[in-house]
Design an enzyme around this catalytic site. Structure first.
Site, PDB file in Angstrom:
ATOM      1  CG  ASP A 119      -1.894  -5.915   5.788  1.00 38.34           C
ATOM      2  OD1 ASP A 119      -1.395  -6.324   4.722  1.00 38.34           O
ATOM      3  OD2 ASP A 119      -1.811  -4.734   6.151  1.00 38.34           O
ATOM      4  CB  SER A 120       2.607  -6.583   5.829  1.00 35.65           C
ATOM      5  OG  SER A 120       1.948  -5.520   5.163  1.00 35.65           O
ATOM      6  CB  CYS A 149      -1.159  -1.958  -2.427  1.00 33.34           C
ATOM      7  SG  CYS A 149      -0.320  -1.536  -0.881  1.00 33.34           S
ATOM      8  CD  GLU A 199       1.942   2.653   7.164  1.00 37.43           C
ATOM      9  OE1 GLU A 199       2.717   3.011   8.055  1.00 37.43           O
ATOM     10  OE2 GLU A 199       1.736   1.462   6.883  1.00 37.43           O
ATOM     11  CG  HIS A 218      -1.033   1.026   2.807  1.00 35.89           C
ATOM     12  ND1 HIS A 218      -0.908  -0.307   3.111  1.00 35.89           N
ATOM     13  CD2 HIS A 218      -0.475   1.711   3.836  1.00 35.89           C
ATOM     14  CE1 HIS A 218      -0.285  -0.428   4.276  1.00 35.89           C
ATOM     15  NE2 HIS A 218      -0.011   0.780   4.734  1.00 35.89           N
ATOM     16  CB  CYS A 239      -0.833  -8.668   3.046  1.00 34.23           C
ATOM     17  SG  CYS A 239       0.736  -8.032   2.463  1.00 34.23           S
TER      18      CYS A 239
HETATM   19  N1  DGL Z   1       0.043  -4.829   2.873  1.00 31.95           N
HETATM   20  C1  DGL Z   1       0.946  -4.631   1.762  1.00 31.95           C
HETATM   21  C2  DGL Z   1       0.227  -5.024   0.460  1.00 31.95           C
HETATM   22  O1  DGL Z   1      -0.983  -5.043   0.355  1.00 31.95           O
HETATM   23  C3  DGL Z   1       1.446  -3.203   1.685  1.00 31.95           C
HETATM   24  C4  DGL Z   1       2.430  -2.848   2.782  1.00 31.95           C
HETATM   25  C5  DGL Z   1       3.677  -3.704   2.749  1.00 31.95           C
HETATM   26  O2  DGL Z   1       4.560  -3.527   1.875  1.00 31.95           O
HETATM   27  O3  DGL Z   1       3.801  -4.571   3.607  1.00 31.95           O
HETATM   28  O4  DGL Z   1       0.891  -5.332  -0.496  1.00 31.95           O
END
Ligand code: DGL
Length: 270
Positions: free
Chosen positions: A10-11, A183, A151, A185, A73
């Site tokens: 993931d990012s 997403c 977060e 999050h 992600c």
């Molecule tokens: N992990 C990203 C997503 O699921 C969210 C956070 C980001 O913008 O990197 O799109």
């Protein structure tokens, strides 16, 4: 039976919601997680940049001898999923495809909503896959403030509720009967999102969907691990202290000493 780990990237830390679901459904699988916390967020970056980062992340996971890669992600799944599938010879599973399949199966009215980062929504990938599955009534909207709220741990207070009311306005009053939380999050805000949308809207958590899809894929390819308790290893590209603190909330358990720093420099050749 195949004891090699499944790689998940993931990012940042959000993909730990995906790892959590995979761990619940597939407790015997060894899992290696990479969170690219040094370069997060991906949601505001260009497609080319997201593809480059995603290729580097996958090379890192391949160096850990993974048998499959889950792109946890949504932004990376939208921008780089197809490129990764062409470039690597292990199964590559993206959260987007899994979320779409689940949503199409659940929706009765055929009216489906999608929320995600700006990058995910602008990519049009969710819409394209939904249309390809015969869905014609699609509403999508970026909800960028949900990421910092999650977060910060502000997932169930007045601020989160006010933000949710503004973002979710287009999805209310029967506009959709199914809403994809597109997403990593957003599952942390599921309670508030559900409260604002009301009981008539089914929320699709892509993390559950991808866990089931991974399970099917491993069984179909005889790649599953059937014995022992799976080990979890966590790598992050920036401060492991912050990853450990915030990540434990996303994971729902303490990550303790299993957290290590990842250096991606040797994977950035072109
Ligand atoms: N992990 C990203 C997503 O699921 C969210 C956070 C980001 O913008 O990197 O799109």
């Amino acid at each position: 039976m195949d004891k090699r780990p499944v790689g998940i990237f993931d990012s940042g830390i959000g993909g730990l919601t995906v790892l959590h679901e995979i761990g619940l459904l597939l407790p015997r699988e060894n899992l290696v997680y990479l969170g690219d916390t040094a370069r997060v967020p991906y949601g505001t970056k260009s497609t080319d940049t997201i593809i480059r980062y995603s290729v580097e992340n996958t090379r890192f996971l391949m160096s850990k001898d993974v048998k499959a890669v889950v792109v946890a992600c949504n932004t990376a799944s939208a921008a780089a999923g197809d490129v990764l599938r062409k470039s690597f010879d292990v199964p590559i599973l993206g959260v987007i495809e899994a979320g779409v399949e689940e949503a199409v199966g659940r929706s009765k009215s055929g009216k489906i909503g999608v929320i995600g980062t700006a990058g995910t929504i602008q990519s049009g990938k969710y819409e394209a896959l939904l249309r390809g599955s015969g869905v014609t009534k699609i509403i999508s909207a970026p909800c960028p403030l949900f990421v910092p709220l999650a977060e910060e741990g502000w997932t169930d207070n007045k601020v989160a509720e006010e933000v949710a009311k503004i973002y979710l306005e287009p999805f209310l009053n029967g506009a959709v009967d199914t809403l994809i939380l597109g997403c990593t999050h957003y599952p942390l805000l599921e309670k508030i999102i559900g409260k604002v949308c009301g009981g008539g809207v089914a929320l699709i958590n892509s993390a559950n969907a991808i866990a089931r899809k991974l399970s099917d894929r491993l069984s179909a390819s005889a790649l599953q691990n059937d014995s022992g308790a799976g080990e979890r290893k966590f790598y992050f590209t920036d401060s492991i202290e912050r990853a450990r603190a915030v990540g434990s909330r996303f994971l729902g358990e303490n990550m303790d000493s299993r957290v290590q720093l990842a250096d991606l420099s040797e994977f950035s050749r072109h």
